[in-house]
Design an enzyme around this catalytic site. Structure first.
Site, short mmCIF file in Angstrom:
data_model
loop_
_atom_site.label_atom_id
_atom_site.label_comp_id
_atom_site.label_asym_id
_atom_site.label_seq_id
_atom_site.Cartn_x
_atom_site.Cartn_y
_atom_site.Cartn_z
N HIS A 1 -3.99 -4.78 -0.38
CA HIS A 1 -3.63 -5.36 0.91
C HIS A 1 -3.71 -6.88 0.81
CE1 HIS A 1 -3.43 -1.74 3.42
NE2 HIS A 1 -4.23 -1.24 2.50
N GLU B 1 -2.90 -8.99 2.92
CA GLU B 1 -3.35 -9.55 4.21
C GLU B 1 -4.85 -9.43 4.40
OE1 GLU B 1 -2.05 -6.65 3.72
OE2 GLU B 1 -2.63 -5.19 5.24
N CYS C 1 0.84 -1.20 0.00
CA CYS C 1 0.00 0.00 0.00
C CYS C 1 0.88 1.26 0.00
CB CYS C 1 -0.99 -0.05 1.17
SG CYS C 1 -2.34 1.13 0.98
#
Lengths: 218, 260
Positions: A195, A197, A82
């Protein structure tokens, strides 16, 4: 035992990223730290980041971590996530213009604002920030893509996007009023705008690929 | 192209998921970790937690819940309720929230939204707008509808007009607006589509529709008529009436672009 260092400069949410890395890291250790010495001993580094680019660069410089990232980029596999991806470029237009790390030539620019509301077009209005799930098209092969289907959905939240000067430094694109670089790569340095994750299975797969990547083939 | 999002919402009270009708009559709906994990597996695009008691002595319970849930899910988590200042934003982000939703504190000090956005990034600052229709005065029938903003979990009326307030908050740097119709919340009568479209037309940040979903058709209307970027629902998922996956399948069949 190999170690993955997550660079902690006091901004944003490292919790999810560190947890996800731990989950895919096999028997590697995940170290979340701002200690330059400890981070320099890591085999791989992850530069996360949310928030404004000026505050981000200020903190990286204050903690002497910006030199660390540049140093690490000479040989170790490095992953920016990011805002951590955006600062890999030369400069960002955010916060009135901020010079960034300069590891990948190019700038970070803002999405164009959507045109005024037209009821007929409401469903097609492209809002800023670009927030939600979008497909990422793989523009060239890379070990990071191993087992990740082309055009997979990833979770994005950003108002600015990276525009690398050299098209060869783009590894994947997404479409949002224009085609932008969702993944950048240069030698042993990679960066993802989304992202991983927060992108369920494909995100974890991409992170797993990073944890086993030797920095070659980029 | 960006997908439209389907977001299950978990109202949290003292570490449990609860559900009320028109912000009252709370009933237990399960353990937050189990419920959140179930929705993640069903294909939820995000998960929202609203701490509806938000009393000071229960904050540690909330942080523990957020931490436990953040470890178990791999989609974004928004947490709201009781956020008073930057310290709260930071604490929730550290506990594992990806976005923080602010209502009362934004009304008390609109610049707080700007400050929090500059510090943590506008992408993680959601402004929640709880809006209630203003009953037209005699002789005003036929006038365009108006909505008033409420704070303190719907307990306190303000003088603010909801559409104007949405504009102000977007200008102050909110990254997203979570718009809840208090008239519809928990009623299963569908979103207040006029409220949604009035706000969606007024701002250029994403709008999340909330309050009133009882059928899958209501979710579709949130996009097609409300102009929302995401639809939020609680009861239809908690009751097991529909899975998130069924909701997305239905939306896809109706021509809405969703992540399957």
């Amino acid at each position: 035992m190999e170690t993955i260092g997550v660079i902690d400069y006091g901004m944003g949410n490292l919790h999810s990223l560190a947890k996800s890395l731990e989950r895919v890291a096999g028997n590697q250790r995940v170290l979340v730290s701002y200690d330059v010495k400890a981070l320099l001993e890591c085999d791989r580094l992850v530069l996360p980041g949310v928030g404004g680019v000026r505050a981000c660069m200020n903190e990286l410089r204050r903690l002497e971590l910006s030199e660390l990232v540049v140093e690490a980029a000479r040989k170790r596999p490095l992953l920016g996530v990011c805002l951590g991806m955006q600062v890999l470029l030369d400069r960002s237009d955010e916060n009135g213009g901020v010079a960034t790390l300069g590891l990948i030539p190019g700038a970070v620019v803002r999405f164009p604002d959507p045109p005024p509301a037209d009821p007929a077009l409401r469903q097609e209005r492209l809002k800023v920030p670009h927030m939600g799930w979008n497909r990422v098209h793989q523009t060239r092969p890379h070990p990071l893509w191993d087992g990740v289907p082309d055009d997979s959905w990833f979770y994005f939240v950003h108002s600015y996007y990276a525009a690398p000067q050299n098209p060869a430094h783009t590894l994947g694109t997404a479409e949002y009023s224009l085609n932008f670089a969702a993944v950048v790569a240069r030698d042993n340095v990679v960066g993802v705008q989304f992202h991983p994750e927060k992108s369920q299975d494909v995100g974890l797969r991409l992170l797993a690929n990073f944890t086993t990547w030797d920095g070659e083939g980029g | 192209m960006l997908a439209k999002r389907v977001i299950p919402c978990l109202d949290i009270d003292a570490g449990r998921v609860v559900k009320g009708v028109r912000f009252e009559d709370l009933r237990d709906a399960g353990d937050p970790v189990e419920v959140a994990r179930r929705y993640d597996l069903q294909g939820a695009d995000e998960i929202v937690f609203l701490d509806i008691t938000a009393s000071a002595d229960e904050r540690p319970t909330l942080f523990k819940t957020v931490e436990a849930v953040a470890c178990e899910i791999y989609v974004p988590l928004t947490v709201g309720g009781g956020v008073r200042g930057c310290a709260d934003v930071r604490a929730l982000l550290s506990a594992g929230a990806d976005k923080v939703s602010i209502n009362t504190a934004a009304v008390a000090d609109p610049d707080f939204v700007t400050e929090a956005g500059e510090r943590y990034g506008v992408q993680c600052i959601v402004v929640a707008i709880d809006a209630k229709r203003v009953k037209p005065r005699p002789g005003q029938a036929g006038q365009p509808p108006k909505w008033r903003v409420y704070t303190h979990g719907g307990r306190k009326a303000t003088e603010l007009d909801a559409v104007e307030w949405a504009r102000t908050m977007a200008a102050k740097g909110a990254g997203e607006l979570l718009v809840t119709s208090m008239d519809r919340d928990g009623t299963k009568a569908g979103y207040d589509l006029e409220l949604l479209s009035a706000i969606a037309d007024a701002v250029t940040v994403p709008v999340v529709a909330s309050g009133g979903v009882g059928t899958l058709e209501h979710l579709y209307q949130g996009f097609s008529e409300g102009g929302a970027d995401a639809v939020l629902a609680a009861s239809i998922f908690h009751n097991g009436t529909y899975t998130v996956g069924q909701a997305k399948q239905y939306l896809a069949e109706r021509g809405i672009r969703v992540r399957m």
